[in-house]
Structures are given as C-alpha cells and as structure tokens.
Design a protein around this motif. Structure first.
Motif, PDB file in Angstrom:
ATOM      1  N   ILE A 183       0.615  -1.276   0.151  1.00 19.31           N
ATOM      2  CA  ILE A 183      -0.065   0.081  -0.159  1.00 19.31           C
ATOM      3  C   ILE A 183       0.819   1.263  -0.106  1.00 19.31           C
ATOM      4  O   ILE A 183       0.460   2.291   0.112  1.00 19.31           O
ATOM      5  CB  ILE A 183      -1.004   0.047   1.282  1.00 19.31           C
ATOM      6  N   THR A 184       2.149   1.337  -0.312  1.00 20.11           N
ATOM      7  CA  THR A 184       3.078   2.198  -0.268  1.00 20.11           C
ATOM      8  C   THR A 184       2.497   3.382  -1.091  1.00 20.11           C
ATOM      9  O   THR A 184       2.487   4.602  -0.477  1.00 20.11           O
ATOM     10  CB  THR A 184       4.418   2.014  -0.936  1.00 20.11           C
ATOM     11  N   PRO A 185       1.966   3.186  -2.448  1.00 23.23           N
ATOM     12  CA  PRO A 185       1.660   4.483  -3.130  1.00 23.23           C
ATOM     13  C   PRO A 185       0.483   5.067  -2.631  1.00 23.23           C
ATOM     14  O   PRO A 185       0.197   6.392  -2.792  1.00 23.23           O
ATOM     15  CB  PRO A 185       1.044   3.910  -4.666  1.00 23.23           C
ATOM     16  N   VAL A 186      -0.514   4.475  -1.600  1.00 24.90           N
ATOM     17  CA  VAL A 186      -1.540   5.340  -1.071  1.00 24.90           C
ATOM     18  C   VAL A 186      -1.445   5.316   0.571  1.00 24.90           C
ATOM     19  O   VAL A 186      -2.343   5.727   1.049  1.00 24.90           O
ATOM     20  CB  VAL A 186      -2.951   4.412  -1.369  1.00 24.90           C
ATOM     21  N   PHE A 187      -0.155   4.985   1.095  1.00 26.29           N
ATOM     22  CA  PHE A 187      -0.414   5.157   2.445  1.00 26.29           C
ATOM     23  C   PHE A 187      -0.533   6.583   2.902  1.00 26.29           C
ATOM     24  O   PHE A 187      -1.222   6.837   4.093  1.00 26.29           O
ATOM     25  CB  PHE A 187       1.026   4.725   2.913  1.00 26.29           C
ATOM     26  N   ASP A 188      -0.219   7.683   2.321  1.00 29.58           N
ATOM     27  CA  ASP A 188      -0.501   8.986   2.781  1.00 29.58           C
ATOM     28  C   ASP A 188      -2.060   9.190   3.005  1.00 29.58           C
ATOM     29  O   ASP A 188      -2.420   9.716   3.935  1.00 29.58           O
ATOM     30  CB  ASP A 188       0.193  10.041   1.710  1.00 29.58           C
ATOM     31  N   LYS A 189      -2.800   8.458   2.031  1.00 32.43           N
ATOM     32  CA  LYS A 189      -4.201   8.644   2.008  1.00 32.43           C
ATOM     33  C   LYS A 189      -4.793   7.845   3.218  1.00 32.43           C
ATOM     34  O   LYS A 189      -5.786   8.405   3.969  1.00 32.43           O
ATOM     35  CB  LYS A 189      -4.693   8.181   0.645  1.00 32.43           C
ATOM     36  N   LYS A 190      -4.262   6.753   3.663  1.00 30.65           N
ATOM     37  CA  LYS A 190      -4.533   6.020   4.529  1.00 30.65           C
ATOM     38  C   LYS A 190      -4.311   6.706   5.855  1.00 30.65           C
ATOM     39  O   LYS A 190      -5.112   6.889   6.861  1.00 30.65           O
ATOM     40  CB  LYS A 190      -3.786   4.660   4.828  1.00 30.65           C
ATOM     41  N   ARG A 191      -3.246   7.359   6.097  1.00 28.10           N
ATOM     42  CA  ARG A 191      -2.797   8.159   7.214  1.00 28.10           C
ATOM     43  C   ARG A 191      -3.630   9.330   7.309  1.00 28.10           C
ATOM     44  O   ARG A 191      -4.274   9.584   8.534  1.00 28.10           O
ATOM     45  CB  ARG A 191      -1.271   8.462   6.911  1.00 28.10           C
ATOM     46  N   LYS A 192      -3.980   9.874   6.268  1.00 24.60           N
ATOM     47  CA  LYS A 192      -4.962  11.210   6.436  1.00 24.60           C
ATOM     48  C   LYS A 192      -6.224  10.485   6.814  1.00 24.60           C
ATOM     49  O   LYS A 192      -7.128  11.359   7.622  1.00 24.60           O
ATOM     50  CB  LYS A 192      -5.229  11.572   4.989  1.00 24.60           C
ATOM     51  N   ALA A 193      -6.877   9.312   6.345  1.00 23.15           N
ATOM     52  CA  ALA A 193      -7.954   8.849   6.755  1.00 23.15           C
ATOM     53  C   ALA A 193      -8.020   8.384   8.139  1.00 23.15           C
ATOM     54  O   ALA A 193      -8.723   8.713   9.112  1.00 23.15           O
ATOM     55  CB  ALA A 193      -8.409   7.578   5.886  1.00 23.15           C
ATOM     56  N   MET A 194      -6.825   7.889   8.722  1.00 20.29           N
ATOM     57  CA  MET A 194      -6.675   7.584  10.356  1.00 20.29           C
ATOM     58  C   MET A 194      -6.631   8.950  10.757  1.00 20.29           C
ATOM     59  O   MET A 194      -7.607   8.843  12.089  1.00 20.29           O
ATOM     60  CB  MET A 194      -5.547   7.221  10.455  1.00 20.29           C
ATOM     61  N   GLU A 195      -6.329   9.907  10.430  1.00 19.23           N
ATOM     62  CA  GLU A 195      -6.382  11.258  11.282  1.00 19.23           C
ATOM     63  C   GLU A 195      -7.816  11.736  11.338  1.00 19.23           C
ATOM     64  O   GLU A 195      -7.833  12.701  12.117  1.00 19.23           O
ATOM     65  CB  GLU A 195      -5.237  12.311  10.632  1.00 19.23           C
ATOM     66  N   CYS A 196      -8.440  11.463  10.472  1.00 19.33           N
ATOM     67  CA  CYS A 196      -9.964  11.647  10.680  1.00 19.33           C
ATOM     68  C   CYS A 196     -10.596  11.252  11.770  1.00 19.33           C
ATOM     69  O   CYS A 196     -11.650  11.735  12.305  1.00 19.33           O
ATOM     70  CB  CYS A 196     -10.796  11.273   9.246  1.00 19.33           C
ATOM     71  N   LEU A 197     -10.126  10.295  12.468  1.00 18.41           N
ATOM     72  CA  LEU A 197     -10.799   9.479  13.513  1.00 18.41           C
ATOM     73  C   LEU A 197      -9.867  10.004  14.887  1.00 18.41           C
ATOM     74  O   LEU A 197      -9.288   9.054  15.492  1.00 18.41           O
ATOM     75  CB  LEU A 197     -10.261   7.842  13.613  1.00 18.41           C
ATOM     76  N   ALA A 198     -10.475  11.137  15.165  1.00 17.83           N
ATOM     77  CA  ALA A 198     -10.059  11.797  16.214  1.00 17.83           C
ATOM     78  C   ALA A 198     -10.326  10.896  17.691  1.00 17.83           C
ATOM     79  O   ALA A 198      -9.637  11.093  18.776  1.00 17.83           O
ATOM     80  CB  ALA A 198     -10.386  13.299  16.549  1.00 17.83           C
ATOM     81  N   ALA A 199     -11.465  10.488  17.608  1.00 21.47           N
ATOM     82  CA  ALA A 199     -11.985   9.702  18.734  1.00 21.47           C
ATOM     83  C   ALA A 199     -11.140   8.606  19.230  1.00 21.47           C
ATOM     84  O   ALA A 199     -11.044   8.086  20.377  1.00 21.47           O
ATOM     85  CB  ALA A 199     -13.385   9.241  18.628  1.00 21.47           C
ATOM     86  N   GLN A 200     -10.193   8.107  18.145  1.00 28.37           N
ATOM     87  CA  GLN A 200      -9.106   6.966  18.429  1.00 28.37           C
ATOM     88  C   GLN A 200      -7.891   7.216  18.199  1.00 28.37           C
ATOM     89  O   GLN A 200      -7.203   6.588  17.508  1.00 28.37           O
ATOM     90  CB  GLN A 200      -9.884   5.807  17.782  1.00 28.37           C
ATOM     91  N   GLN A 201      -7.493   8.473  18.506  1.00 26.66           N
ATOM     92  CA  GLN A 201      -6.291   9.150  18.160  1.00 26.66           C
ATOM     93  C   GLN A 201      -4.924   8.086  18.485  1.00 26.66           C
ATOM     94  O   GLN A 201      -3.907   8.191  17.890  1.00 26.66           O
ATOM     95  CB  GLN A 201      -6.115  10.330  18.779  1.00 26.66           C
ATOM     96  N   HIS A 202      -5.091   7.216  19.456  1.00 23.70           N
ATOM     97  CA  HIS A 202      -4.061   6.494  20.187  1.00 23.70           C
ATOM     98  C   HIS A 202      -3.758   5.433  19.154  1.00 23.70           C
ATOM     99  O   HIS A 202      -2.782   4.568  19.291  1.00 23.70           O
ATOM    100  CB  HIS A 202      -4.551   5.962  21.582  1.00 23.70           C
ATOM    101  N   MET A 203      -4.713   5.173  18.125  1.00 19.14           N
ATOM    102  CA  MET A 203      -4.418   4.202  17.175  1.00 19.14           C
ATOM    103  C   MET A 203      -3.514   4.788  16.031  1.00 19.14           C
ATOM    104  O   MET A 203      -3.181   3.831  15.250  1.00 19.14           O
ATOM    105  CB  MET A 203      -5.711   3.668  16.608  1.00 19.14           C
TER     106      MET A 203
END
Length: 249
Positions: A183-203
């Motif tokens: 998933i190297t070419p799209v990991f930045d998108k995954k990280r951006k999506a993860m950062e949308c989940l502020a309720a689970q920032q520890h993840m």
C-alpha cells in the motif's frame, strides 16, 4: 476527494466493518488502491462503535446520540479521504447482535454492490465479540445473496473472494496472513483517513508502525533479500476461500 462510483473491469470492493473505525485501520490501503484503479469501493459499517470504540468521547461527557453523530462524521470523512462511499446500518455495538433482519440488510447491500472482492473481520477475536459477529453475518449474507430464490432485489451473486483483514491482537486471534498487500503508493491517504478518527487518536501511530512491519515482511517475501533500506508499507490479509486460477504464480 469525491468517492468514485464508476466500475472498472475489476468490479467493486465491499468492506464490511463492525464499527466506524475498523475499515480505516485494517483496510484503508486496500480501499484507496481500489479507488485509484477506478473500482467502486463501498464500506458498510454495521455500527458507529458508539459504546465500545469511543472512550475518549464518553470521558469528555458526550451523550449517546452526540457520539453516534461524531463517529458518523469521522468515518464519513475517512471514507472520503480513501475515495470510498460509506453506509451505516446503526445496528448497535457492545454487543453487536446477530439477527435475521440484519443479515437480510447485508444481503441487500451485496446484491446492490455485486462485489468482486469482500473484506471483513476474521472469525476469531477474544477481545471483541463484535468483530467475529460481523464476520459471521458477512459470510452468511454472501451465501444467501448467491441463492436465486432469496427474496431480495437484484441478481444472485457470484462467489466473490473474501479476505480477512488484520485484527488488533493478531497473535491472540490466530491470524496468520497469507496475503501481503503493498500500500506504499497510497499510505499517505490511509494516514489522512486515520487522522479523521480523532476519537481513536491512540491508534494512529500503532497502525503506521504495523504498516512498516508488514512492509518489511512484504519485501522479504518479494526478494531478493539484499538488506537494503526501503519505505514499503503493507497490509496483511488471510484469504478465506481457495484461489481459482489457470496459472500458478
């Protein structure tokens, strides 16, 4: 980013997620890759994870309805960051109860999406009964959607392959991946999506580190093993059904 709804020759991707964040941590890279290829990517969230996946919001004093709306917004933004569409069934969590009515709703999504690939939870998770419950319902609905006599709109399904994504405690869930997805070419998108989940920032950092570790394993299995540094990021999956092929590769 506007989610794509056009189908490529590869067909659609359907992700069945117990809670509103699961699809991001476990399968965000696969979703983003599918969307970039022009495939339709659909996420079905069975619950918002309002009771068991939203500790921070409860500690901040929010009520149930406010937490549901918070998690809906977070997951919707995360899906958009990945290029996917999303639907919520609001079936409740902790526990997520298996019912014929809920299975029927999932069947109808299968028939509407007609997926070429399905991603969902593995069938064992001693830490969270909602995850195997979602898995069982996803698999039951897949079978029912193939039955020509099942009373639901749309045509009977084919037999889309199912891949289980990685649980949070893989060793305790007897999760032994046999597919490593780059998933190297799209990991930045995954990280951006993860950062949308502020309720689970520890993840956020946990799943970034996991992608790095799986990337090391991917490179080791892709060879040659030259001991060179790399920035490969990967997700791990278990394929449930046999691969059908005319060529071994």
């Amino acid at each position: 980013m506007t989610p794509t709804t056009s189908r490529s020759s590869e067909g659609a991707l359907l992700v069945i997620s117990a809670h509103a964040g699961d699809f991001v941590w476990r399968a965000g890279g696969a979703i983003a890759l599918a969307a970039e290829r022009g495939q339709r990517a659909k996420v079905l969230c069975l619950s918002f994870g309002e009771r068991g996946e939203s500790a921070r919001a409860w500690r901040e004093g929010l009520g149930l309805d406010a937490i549901k709306e918070l998690r809906r917004t977070e997951a919707t933004n995360a899906a958009a960051a990945l290029g996917a569409e999303i639907e919520f069934l609001d079936a409740g969590d902790y526990p997520l109860l298996e019912t014929p009515e809920l299975v029927d709703r999932i069947v109808r999504v299968y028939r509407e999406v007609d997926p070429a690939v399905v991603l969902t939870h593995p069938s064992a998770d001693p830490y969270n009964g909602d995850h195997p419950a979602a898995s069982r319902m996803a698999l039951q609905a897949r079978v029912l959607a193939q039955a020509i006599g099942y009373d639901a709109p749309g045509e009977p399904l084919g037999a889309p392959p199912v891949f289980f994504f990685e649980p949070h405690q893989p060793e305790q869930c007897d999760f032994k991946p046999n597919v490593l997805l780059d998933i190297t070419p799209v990991f930045d998108k995954k990280r951006k999506a993860m950062e949308c989940l502020a309720a689970q920032q520890h993840m956020w950092d946990y799943y970034t580190d996991l992608a790095k570790r799986r990337g090391v394993q991917l490179k080791r299995n892709a060879g040659p093993n030259l001991g060179l540094s790399h920035t490969t990021m990967a997700e791990a999956y278990v394929r449930l059904y046999p691969q059908t092929t005319g060529v071994l590769a």
